[in-house]
Design a protein around this motif. Structure first.
Motif, short mmCIF file in Angstrom:
data_model
loop_
_atom_site.label_atom_id
_atom_site.label_comp_id
_atom_site.label_asym_id
_atom_site.label_seq_id
_atom_site.Cartn_x
_atom_site.Cartn_y
_atom_site.Cartn_z
N ILE A 24 0.84 -1.21 0.00
CA ILE A 24 0.00 0.00 0.00
C ILE A 24 0.87 1.26 0.00
O ILE A 24 0.62 2.18 -0.77
CB ILE A 24 -0.96 0.02 1.21
CG1 ILE A 24 -2.00 -1.09 1.12
CG2 ILE A 24 -1.67 1.38 1.30
CD1 ILE A 24 -2.80 -1.29 2.40
N ILE A 25 1.88 1.29 0.84
CA ILE A 25 2.69 2.51 0.91
C ILE A 25 3.59 2.67 -0.31
O ILE A 25 3.89 3.79 -0.71
CB ILE A 25 3.50 2.62 2.23
CG1 ILE A 25 4.51 1.50 2.36
CG2 ILE A 25 2.56 2.67 3.42
CD1 ILE A 25 5.50 1.70 3.51
N ASN A 28 0.62 2.91 -3.55
CA ASN A 28 -0.43 3.93 -3.45
C ASN A 28 -0.01 5.17 -2.67
O ASN A 28 -0.76 6.13 -2.62
CB ASN A 28 -1.68 3.34 -2.79
CG ASN A 28 -2.28 2.22 -3.57
OD1 ASN A 28 -1.65 1.63 -4.43
ND2 ASN A 28 -3.50 1.88 -3.28
N LYS A 29 1.13 5.09 -2.02
CA LYS A 29 1.60 6.22 -1.20
C LYS A 29 0.55 6.65 -0.17
O LYS A 29 0.36 7.82 0.10
CB LYS A 29 2.00 7.42 -2.07
CG LYS A 29 2.97 7.10 -3.18
CD LYS A 29 4.32 6.72 -2.63
CE LYS A 29 5.34 6.58 -3.76
NZ LYS A 29 6.00 5.31 -3.79
N GLU A 30 -0.13 5.67 0.40
CA GLU A 30 -1.17 5.93 1.40
C GLU A 30 -0.57 5.53 2.75
O GLU A 30 -0.15 4.40 2.94
CB GLU A 30 -2.42 5.11 1.10
CG GLU A 30 -3.67 5.57 1.83
CD GLU A 30 -3.58 5.47 3.33
OE1 GLU A 30 -3.87 6.48 4.00
OE2 GLU A 30 -3.22 4.40 3.85
N TYR A 31 -0.55 6.46 3.71
CA TYR A 31 0.15 6.23 4.97
C TYR A 31 -0.74 6.24 6.21
O TYR A 31 -0.33 5.74 7.25
CB TYR A 31 1.28 7.25 5.13
CG TYR A 31 2.25 7.22 3.98
CD1 TYR A 31 3.23 6.24 3.91
CD2 TYR A 31 2.18 8.16 2.96
CE1 TYR A 31 4.12 6.19 2.84
CE2 TYR A 31 3.06 8.12 1.89
CZ TYR A 31 4.03 7.14 1.84
OH TYR A 31 4.90 7.08 0.78
N LEU A 33 -4.44 5.35 6.63
CA LEU A 33 -5.28 4.16 6.78
C LEU A 33 -4.42 2.90 6.89
O LEU A 33 -4.71 2.01 7.69
CB LEU A 33 -6.23 4.01 5.59
CG LEU A 33 -7.22 5.14 5.33
CD1 LEU A 33 -8.02 4.86 4.06
CD2 LEU A 33 -8.13 5.34 6.51
N SER A 34 -3.38 2.84 6.09
CA SER A 34 -2.53 1.66 6.09
C SER A 34 -1.83 1.47 7.43
O SER A 34 -1.65 0.35 7.91
CB SER A 34 -1.50 1.72 4.96
OG SER A 34 -0.69 2.87 5.08
N LEU A 81 -10.11 -0.35 3.32
CA LEU A 81 -9.03 -0.35 2.32
C LEU A 81 -9.50 -0.97 1.01
O LEU A 81 -9.13 -0.50 -0.07
CB LEU A 81 -7.81 -1.08 2.86
CG LEU A 81 -7.03 -0.35 3.95
CD1 LEU A 81 -6.06 -1.30 4.66
CD2 LEU A 81 -6.31 0.86 3.39
N SER A 84 -12.09 1.47 -0.69
CA SER A 84 -11.46 2.70 -1.18
C SER A 84 -10.37 2.39 -2.21
O SER A 84 -9.64 3.29 -2.62
CB SER A 84 -10.90 3.52 -0.01
OG SER A 84 -9.97 2.75 0.72
N TYR A 86 -7.56 0.68 -2.09
CA TYR A 86 -6.14 0.67 -1.73
C TYR A 86 -5.56 -0.74 -1.74
O TYR A 86 -4.35 -0.90 -1.82
CB TYR A 86 -5.91 1.33 -0.38
CG TYR A 86 -5.96 2.82 -0.44
CD1 TYR A 86 -5.01 3.55 -1.16
CD2 TYR A 86 -6.95 3.53 0.23
CE1 TYR A 86 -5.06 4.93 -1.24
CE2 TYR A 86 -7.00 4.92 0.17
CZ TYR A 86 -6.05 5.61 -0.56
OH TYR A 86 -6.11 6.97 -0.62
#
Length: 118
Positions: A24-25, A28-31, A33-34, A81, A84, A86
């Motif tokens: 995910i990180i 998706n560069k999502e920090y 929720l992950s 996740l 959305s 991710y």
């Protein structure tokens, strides 16, 4: 050492959670929720480990109940996740299934301990 199914399953679940978190990180560069997902998903096994060292049935029940709550929270983050986008549908299905299995096992353990103390 005696085989402990919930200890093993929660550890394997934590390992898979770490892999999904990394994905995910990275992808998706999502920090935010992950990180919530990572914390709750790895906390299940950490609390299971604490139950192994419990000093009484009351202590054991307290720790196993925390593990159950963390598994419920993890279930929520997995659904979020997935919905959305991710994590992939396949990853979500696998992880939700494993999480459901962990919830069932922990639930049965809670019932057994409560019945033993009734």
């Amino acid at each position: 050492m005696k085989y402990n199914i919930i200890q093993q399953k929660s550890y394997e679940f934590a390992l898979k959670s770490v892999a999904i978190y990394k994905k995910i990180i990275t992808e998706n560069k999502e920090y935010v929720l992950s990180k919530q997902f990572l914390r709750s998903s790895t906390s299940i096994g950490a609390n299971i480990e604490e139950t192994i060292g419990a000093q009484s049935d009351k202590d054991f029940l307290s720790k196993i109940s925390i593990a159950y709550k963390e598994a419920r929270e993890t279930h929520y983050w997995l659904r979020l996740l997935k919905d959305s986008h991710y994590i992939s549908e396949n990853d979500a299905i696998e992880m939700l299934s494993l999480c459901d299995e962990i919830l069932r096992i922990i639930g049965e353990i809670q019932i057994t301990i409560k019945n033993r103390n009734s």
